[in-house]
Design a protein around this motif. Structure first.
Motif, mmCIF file in Angstrom:
data_model
loop_
_atom_site.group_PDB
_atom_site.id
_atom_site.type_symbol
_atom_site.label_atom_id
_atom_site.label_comp_id
_atom_site.label_asym_id
_atom_site.label_seq_id
_atom_site.Cartn_x
_atom_site.Cartn_y
_atom_site.Cartn_z
ATOM 1 N N GLY A 71 0.753 -1.126 -0.074
ATOM 2 C CA GLY A 71 0.103 0.067 -0.051
ATOM 3 C C GLY A 71 0.850 1.149 0.084
ATOM 4 O O GLY A 71 0.249 2.335 -0.140
ATOM 5 N N PHE A 72 2.104 0.972 0.088
ATOM 6 C CA PHE A 72 3.057 2.191 0.062
ATOM 7 C C PHE A 72 3.603 2.445 -1.365
ATOM 8 O O PHE A 72 4.426 1.575 -2.009
ATOM 9 N N PRO A 73 3.872 4.059 -1.560
ATOM 10 C CA PRO A 73 4.552 4.104 -3.031
ATOM 11 C C PRO A 73 5.767 3.623 -2.693
ATOM 12 O O PRO A 73 6.481 3.870 -1.859
ATOM 13 N N ARG A 74 6.497 3.109 -3.896
ATOM 14 C CA ARG A 74 8.024 2.974 -3.866
ATOM 15 C C ARG A 74 8.622 1.971 -2.780
ATOM 16 O O ARG A 74 9.653 1.929 -2.610
ATOM 17 N N THR A 75 7.494 1.056 -2.360
ATOM 18 C CA THR A 75 7.863 0.099 -1.563
ATOM 19 C C THR A 75 7.773 -1.358 -2.238
ATOM 20 O O THR A 75 6.857 -1.716 -2.677
ATOM 21 N N THR A 76 8.780 -2.282 -1.876
ATOM 22 C CA THR A 76 8.800 -3.375 -2.430
ATOM 23 C C THR A 76 9.319 -4.434 -1.303
ATOM 24 O O THR A 76 10.364 -4.219 -0.733
ATOM 25 N N LEU A 77 8.385 -5.519 -1.271
ATOM 26 C CA LEU A 77 9.027 -6.554 -0.581
ATOM 27 C C LEU A 77 10.344 -7.163 -0.944
ATOM 28 O O LEU A 77 10.278 -7.563 -2.189
ATOM 29 N N VAL A 78 11.139 -7.459 -0.064
ATOM 30 C CA VAL A 78 12.654 -7.752 -0.573
ATOM 31 C C VAL A 78 12.513 -9.429 -0.065
ATOM 32 O O VAL A 78 13.160 -10.060 -0.946
ATOM 33 N N ARG A 79 12.286 -9.873 1.152
ATOM 34 C CA ARG A 79 12.130 -11.258 1.451
ATOM 35 C C ARG A 79 11.482 -11.249 2.549
ATOM 36 O O ARG A 79 11.055 -10.339 3.555
ATOM 37 N N GLN A 88 10.940 -8.130 5.153
ATOM 38 C CA GLN A 88 11.830 -6.944 4.912
ATOM 39 C C GLN A 88 11.363 -6.458 3.820
ATOM 40 O O GLN A 88 11.074 -6.914 2.670
ATOM 41 N N TRP A 89 11.186 -5.128 3.748
ATOM 42 C CA TRP A 89 10.858 -4.243 2.579
ATOM 43 C C TRP A 89 11.842 -3.080 2.243
ATOM 44 O O TRP A 89 12.601 -2.805 3.105
ATOM 45 N N VAL A 90 12.231 -2.651 1.104
ATOM 46 C CA VAL A 90 12.761 -1.611 0.823
ATOM 47 C C VAL A 90 11.586 -0.375 0.375
ATOM 48 O O VAL A 90 10.898 -0.571 -0.446
ATOM 49 N N GLU A 91 11.984 0.818 1.042
ATOM 50 C CA GLU A 91 11.134 1.852 0.343
ATOM 51 C C GLU A 91 12.134 2.870 -0.265
ATOM 52 O O GLU A 91 13.106 3.375 0.561
ATOM 53 N N ARG A 92 11.994 3.325 -1.383
ATOM 54 C CA ARG A 92 13.091 4.407 -1.991
ATOM 55 C C ARG A 92 12.372 5.779 -2.016
ATOM 56 O O ARG A 92 10.949 5.888 -2.137
ATOM 57 N N SER A 93 13.253 6.601 -1.787
ATOM 58 C CA SER A 93 12.772 8.100 -1.842
ATOM 59 C C SER A 93 12.570 8.472 -3.167
ATOM 60 O O SER A 93 12.966 7.866 -4.025
ATOM 61 N N ALA A 94 11.402 9.273 -3.155
ATOM 62 C CA ALA A 94 11.042 9.949 -4.668
ATOM 63 C C ALA A 94 12.084 10.542 -5.400
ATOM 64 O O ALA A 94 12.039 10.345 -6.461
ATOM 65 N N LEU A 95 12.647 11.453 -4.837
ATOM 66 C CA LEU A 95 13.695 12.547 -5.650
ATOM 67 C C LEU A 95 15.100 11.837 -5.769
ATOM 68 O O LEU A 95 15.226 11.759 -7.005
ATOM 69 N N MET A 96 15.561 11.371 -4.841
ATOM 70 C CA MET A 96 16.946 10.667 -4.918
ATOM 71 C C MET A 96 17.039 9.153 -5.131
ATOM 72 O O MET A 96 18.311 8.677 -5.188
ATOM 73 N N ASN A 97 16.112 8.453 -4.943
ATOM 74 C CA ASN A 97 15.820 7.019 -4.980
ATOM 75 C C ASN A 97 16.798 6.421 -3.893
ATOM 76 O O ASN A 97 17.142 5.150 -4.027
ATOM 77 N N TYR A 98 16.837 6.985 -2.801
ATOM 78 C CA TYR A 98 17.643 6.537 -1.662
ATOM 79 C C TYR A 98 16.955 5.250 -1.096
ATOM 80 O O TYR A 98 15.621 5.503 -0.969
ATOM 81 N N PRO A 99 17.404 4.165 -0.948
ATOM 82 C CA PRO A 99 16.945 2.902 -0.325
ATOM 83 C C PRO A 99 16.840 3.089 1.189
ATOM 84 O O PRO A 99 17.876 3.372 1.920
ATOM 85 N N ASP A 100 15.556 2.809 1.710
ATOM 86 C CA ASP A 100 15.428 2.685 3.294
ATOM 87 C C ASP A 100 15.067 1.349 3.351
ATOM 88 O O ASP A 100 14.135 0.760 2.627
ATOM 89 N N ILE A 101 15.301 0.693 4.350
ATOM 90 C CA ILE A 101 15.005 -0.867 4.673
ATOM 91 C C ILE A 101 13.901 -0.605 5.992
ATOM 92 O O ILE A 101 14.125 0.083 7.023
ATOM 93 N N VAL A 102 12.985 -1.444 5.828
ATOM 94 C CA VAL A 102 11.832 -1.534 6.817
ATOM 95 C C VAL A 102 11.849 -3.140 6.989
ATOM 96 O O VAL A 102 11.563 -3.978 6.340
ATOM 97 N N VAL A 103 11.909 -3.638 8.328
ATOM 98 C CA VAL A 103 11.763 -4.875 8.757
ATOM 99 C C VAL A 103 10.771 -4.887 9.831
ATOM 100 O O VAL A 103 10.727 -4.062 10.834
ATOM 101 N N ALA A 104 9.705 -5.902 9.815
ATOM 102 C CA ALA A 104 8.993 -6.004 10.688
ATOM 103 C C ALA A 104 8.785 -7.542 11.127
ATOM 104 O O ALA A 104 9.103 -8.312 10.484
ATOM 105 N N ARG A 132 11.004 7.973 11.466
ATOM 106 C CA ARG A 132 10.058 8.099 12.474
ATOM 107 C C ARG A 132 8.586 8.211 11.785
ATOM 108 O O ARG A 132 7.673 7.408 12.113
ATOM 109 N N ARG A 133 8.455 9.044 10.815
ATOM 110 C CA ARG A 133 7.298 9.287 10.242
ATOM 111 C C ARG A 133 6.872 7.915 9.425
ATOM 112 O O ARG A 133 5.631 7.888 9.469
ATOM 113 N N ARG A 134 7.986 7.357 8.859
ATOM 114 C CA ARG A 134 7.620 6.075 8.057
ATOM 115 C C ARG A 134 6.756 5.088 9.283
ATOM 116 O O ARG A 134 5.915 4.391 8.784
ATOM 117 N N VAL A 135 7.701 4.696 10.383
ATOM 118 C CA VAL A 135 7.025 3.872 11.277
ATOM 119 C C VAL A 135 5.779 4.336 11.793
ATOM 120 O O VAL A 135 4.844 3.519 11.865
#
Length: 149
Positions: A71-79, A88-104, A132-135
């Motif tokens: 449900g989130f833009p630029r977010t992909t399940l990694v594994r 674990q997902w990766v969410e990439r920033s809109a402007l610079m394509n920076y990858p952030d990792i999300v683990v739940a 923090r805002r993502r969480v």
């Protein structure tokens, strides 16, 4: 974990090191302010956010959590690791394509389930509160999804 520069040019999980499960019991947060850890009450001494126990068991919450990133833009399940109820997902920033990792990860708890949710930047020192805002966004989305479930 330090990501290779090729991670900046990939899409989804492309260019990232292979995903490995995260042991939340052994997790030590880095000194940089570019992470946010949410944990159940008493779940981690460095937690930034305390997550009340979920009103359903871990087995019920798992498929809801597993689909959450869709449900989130630029977010992909990694594994995912279903036996651990961790994903674990990766969410990439809109402007610079920076990858952030999300683990739940969901953990059994009396009367419900505990949730660990960790968002971290792979590049830079400060994230200006992005993790923090993502969480907070993920927690709100999970709460809404569980109410519909």
């Amino acid at each position: 974990m330090s990501a290779p520069i090729s991670a900046l040019f990939g899409r989804g999980g492309a260019g990232l090191p292979p995903a490995e499960p995260l042991d939340f019991a052994r997790l030590a947060l880095p000194p940089s302010p570019n992470t946010c850890l949410a944990a159940p009450p008493g779940g981690h001494p460095q937690a930034h956010v305390t997550v009340p126990l979920l009103p359903v068991d871990a087995a019920t919450a798992w498929p809801v959590l597993r689909r959450l990133g869709e449900g989130f833009p630029r977010t992909t399940l990694v594994r995912d690791w279903p036996e651990r109820r961790q994903a674990q997902w990766v969410e990439r920033s809109a402007l610079m394509n920076y990858p952030d990792i999300v683990v739940a990860e969901l953990v059994p708890a009396p009367g419900g389930a505990g949730l660990f949710l960790y968002s971290r930047s792979l590049f830079g020192w400060s994230d200006l509160g992005v993790n923090r805002r993502r969480v907070e966004r993920w927690l709100a989305a999970l709460d809404a999804a569980l109410r519909r479930h």
